[in-house]
Design an enzyme around this catalytic site. Structure first.
Site, PDB file in Angstrom:
ATOM      1  N   HIS A   1       1.720   4.356  -2.852  1.00 42.86           N
ATOM      2  CA  HIS A   1       1.793   5.814  -2.679  1.00 42.86           C
ATOM      3  C   HIS A   1       3.164   6.317  -3.129  1.00 42.86           C
ATOM      4  O   HIS A   1       3.285   7.338  -3.803  1.00 42.86           O
ATOM      5  CB  HIS A   1       1.606   6.186  -1.200  1.00 42.86           C
ATOM      6  CG  HIS A   1       0.190   6.151  -0.706  1.00 42.86           C
ATOM      7  ND1 HIS A   1      -0.811   6.877  -1.298  1.00 42.86           N
ATOM      8  CD2 HIS A   1      -0.389   5.499   0.339  1.00 42.86           C
ATOM      9  CE1 HIS A   1      -1.960   6.672  -0.629  1.00 42.86           C
ATOM     10  NE2 HIS A   1      -1.727   5.828   0.356  1.00 42.86           N
TER      11      HIS A   1
ATOM     12  N   HIS B   1       0.831  -1.204   0.000  1.00 48.52           N
ATOM     13  CA  HIS B   1       0.000   0.000   0.000  1.00 48.52           C
ATOM     14  C   HIS B   1       0.874   1.266   0.000  1.00 48.52           C
ATOM     15  O   HIS B   1       0.738   2.128  -0.868  1.00 48.52           O
ATOM     16  CB  HIS B   1      -0.911  -0.024   1.235  1.00 48.52           C
ATOM     17  CG  HIS B   1      -1.831   1.151   1.333  1.00 48.52           C
ATOM     18  ND1 HIS B   1      -3.138   1.099   0.930  1.00 48.52           N
ATOM     19  CD2 HIS B   1      -1.640   2.422   1.777  1.00 48.52           C
ATOM     20  CE1 HIS B   1      -3.712   2.284   1.119  1.00 48.52           C
ATOM     21  NE2 HIS B   1      -2.815   3.111   1.646  1.00 48.52           N
ATOM     22  N   GLU B   2       1.791   1.341   0.950  1.00 46.35           N
ATOM     23  CA  GLU B   2       2.632   2.542   1.037  1.00 46.35           C
ATOM     24  C   GLU B   2       3.571   2.637  -0.158  1.00 46.35           C
ATOM     25  O   GLU B   2       3.865   3.733  -0.638  1.00 46.35           O
ATOM     26  CB  GLU B   2       3.414   2.559   2.364  1.00 46.35           C
ATOM     27  CG  GLU B   2       2.547   2.566   3.628  1.00 46.35           C
ATOM     28  CD  GLU B   2       1.528   3.714   3.698  1.00 46.35           C
ATOM     29  OE1 GLU B   2       1.752   4.762   3.063  1.00 46.35           O
ATOM     30  OE2 GLU B   2       0.488   3.534   4.373  1.00 46.35           O
TER      31      GLU B   2
ATOM     32  N   GLU C   1      -4.789   7.645  -3.167  1.00 48.73           N
ATOM     33  CA  GLU C   1      -5.253   6.381  -2.607  1.00 48.73           C
ATOM     34  C   GLU C   1      -5.517   5.355  -3.714  1.00 48.73           C
ATOM     35  O   GLU C   1      -5.392   4.150  -3.496  1.00 48.73           O
ATOM     36  CB  GLU C   1      -6.505   6.643  -1.758  1.00 48.73           C
ATOM     37  CG  GLU C   1      -6.837   5.562  -0.751  1.00 48.73           C
ATOM     38  CD  GLU C   1      -5.799   5.360   0.350  1.00 48.73           C
ATOM     39  OE1 GLU C   1      -4.841   6.157   0.454  1.00 48.73           O
ATOM     40  OE2 GLU C   1      -5.937   4.376   1.093  1.00 48.73           O
TER      41      GLU C   1
HETATM   42 ZN    ZN Z   1      -3.177   5.182   1.771  1.00 46.16          ZN
END
Ligand code: ZN
Length: 503
Positions: free
Chosen positions: A271, A267-268, A297
């Site tokens: 980003h 997830h990170e 997101e």
């Molecule tokens: Zn996030």
């Protein structure tokens, strides 16, 4: 002065503001990863000084003069060019900064600090009543903020704009209502299914060091550049950029919990890949910035869920996972593992929710905060309204407010209008992914071969490199040929979960 010279002054000023911000981000990263506890008070003084300096710069009246001068220049003519986007977005930012009276800004900041303390206490004691006065004050201040900033249809528009610029409440409400209509029955069908994954195999022993090594390796494979970034440990994971070649991601490890750190890293890293895909020469200027929280997101959710929780990803990665965690996974068939990481069940806590039910948690919050801001719901009635929505959408009801209305920090910190961006991220991600698949061919076949570069490059050229040249809605239309809708996300969810749960 000639327009190009004025433009250069404006850019120079914005770059210096970014320089100042990046120093604050570095201090913040340090505070959340390495800083010794006792250093807190002095760090707070450092932040206070930096934010005062930043505020002075952001409201410098020369910015208004430069923007005035540039508004009719040829540099502003094409709103999607680098110069046009720079002028448009810096004007937007300047207006926002100067429209709010200083007294309101200070009152909001003070209330956010007190609010978080009161929330923290209330949550521990399960006592909504003790938090209520501060939440009432926060909602009241947010209404004032919206009135100062102005809006077209409803107050909530003005607040949403802080996180999802140029988006409207009515449009988000339309898309999320469509999603709700189809998602609530799907989740109910899944809840009624007799099939259940063997969740236990994800709570076996996963040694921290192996988790770090395996997570780092997979972060690298999907394309997070460790030459221009780092991975460290924190309590509440985040991704922070403090320079054109310095993007830092964080995670937390639990030895008896595989998914939290691993999917957190994907997830990170998602980003981070977005941040690393922005043009370095535009750093500090709108064409070098992410569009919105929702688009940000969409990048993290795409790598975490659409890639990382796909069967194809694990057909490639599972042998490596078995080598990294022989004790836990050595004898576990891929299908069992794949089902376990796609466990869907209605639950009370948003941050622990799965890919499907997550959006229902967001709907509850999105609908309630609109009602609070638009005077349709008094704060006193909030816990009851919360529980009623959980019953309606997820079929369960919190036994107490700590597991209900008091679980998130956002409202206590004055973050009203923020929640919708999480679901927008899922919706954007599904629509982008579907288009990428149409243009690039079978993405899952590529993942099976460990090829992630084609998707990453597609994201870079279609999304990252534009920075803020387009609004989120314009970008979606431009890339996918239609406005944002819920059809692709629903197709993904049904396509994945119907076979797993035998629907
Ligand atoms: Zn996030």
């Amino acid at each position: 002065m000639a327009a190009p010279e004025t433009f250069e002054l404006l850019c120079q000023h914005a770059r210096e503001a970014a320089l100042l911000d990046s120093v604050a981000y570095l201090l913040e990263w340090d505070e959340r990863t390495l800083m010794p506890h006792a250093a807190g008070p002095y760090r707070a003084e450092q932040f206070t000084l930096l934010s005062a300096l930043a505020h002075q710069r952001q409201t410098d009246p020369r910015i208004g003069e430069w923007l005035q001068e540039l508004s009719d220049s040829p540099l502003a003519a094409d709103p999607h060019s680098d110069t046009g986007a720079t002028i448009r977005e810096l004007r937007r930012k300047y207006h926002k900064k100067t429209k709010l009276p200083q007294s309101l800004v200070e009152e909001l900041a003070r209330t956010a600090i007190l609010g978080q303390q009161a929330w923290d206490d209330a949550r521990r004691k399960n006592d909504f009543g003790s938090f209520r006065p501060l939440l009432e004050k926060t909602i009241d201040l947010k209404k004032q903020q919206a009135e100062c900033l102005g809006y077209e249809e409803c107050r909530y528009d003005a607040l949403l704009d802080d996180y999802e610029p140029a988006e409207t409440t009515s449009n988000v409400a339309r898309v999320l209502a469509g999603l709700r209509e189809e998602l609530v029955p799907l989740v109910a069908e899944i809840a009624a299914s007799k099939r259940r994954p063997k969740h236990e195999l994800l709570t076996r022993r996963y040694p921290e060091e192996q988790q770090r090594v395996f997570g780092t390796e997979m972060g690298k494979r999907i394309g997070f550049d460790f030459n221009r970034g780092r991975l460290d440990v924190t309590v509440h994971p985040f991704c922070s950029t403090m320079g054109p070649h310095d993007c830092r991601i964080t995670t937390r490890y639990h030895e008896n919990q595989f998914p939290s750190a691993f999917f957190g890293i994907l997830h990170e890293a998602g980003h981070g890949i977005y941040e690393q895909g922005l043009r370095p020469e535009q750093f500090g200027l709108p064409p070098g910035e992410a569009i919105s929280l929702g688009i940000h997101e969409s990048q993290s959710r795409m790598w975490e869920n659409l890639v990382g929780r796909s069967r194809a990803f694990w057909e490639h990665s599972y042998p490596g996972a078995q080598r990294a965690f022989p004790e836990a996974l050595g004898g576990v068939p891929l299908d069992d593992f794949y089902f376990a990481i796609n466990d869907v069940r209605p639950s009370l806590i948003r941050v622990e929710a799965d890919e499907a039910t997550y959006n229902l948690h967001i709907l509850v919050r999105f609908e309630l905060e609109q009602a609070l801001i638009n005077d349709d719901l008094p704060v006193a009635d909030l816990p009851g309204a919360w529980n009623e929505k959980y019953r309606g959408y997820l079929g369960i009801e919190p036994p107490d407010d700590t597991q209900g209305v008091l679980q998130d920090i956002h409202w206590s910190a004055g973050l009203v209008g923020y929640f919708a961006t999480y679901s927008l991220g899922n919706l954007y991600a599904a629509q982008f992914f579907q288009t990428a698949q149409r243009q690039l061919g079978d993405l899952h076949a590529m993942f099976r071969r460990g090829e992630f570069a084609p998707l990453r490059e597609w994201l870079r050229t279609n999304i990252h490199e534009h920075g803020r040249r387009y609004t989120a809605a314009q970008l979606v239309q431009r890339i996918t040929g239609r406005p944002l809708g819920h059809a692709d996300l629903m197709a993904d969810l049904r396509g994945k979960f119907a076979p797993l749960y035998g629907l």
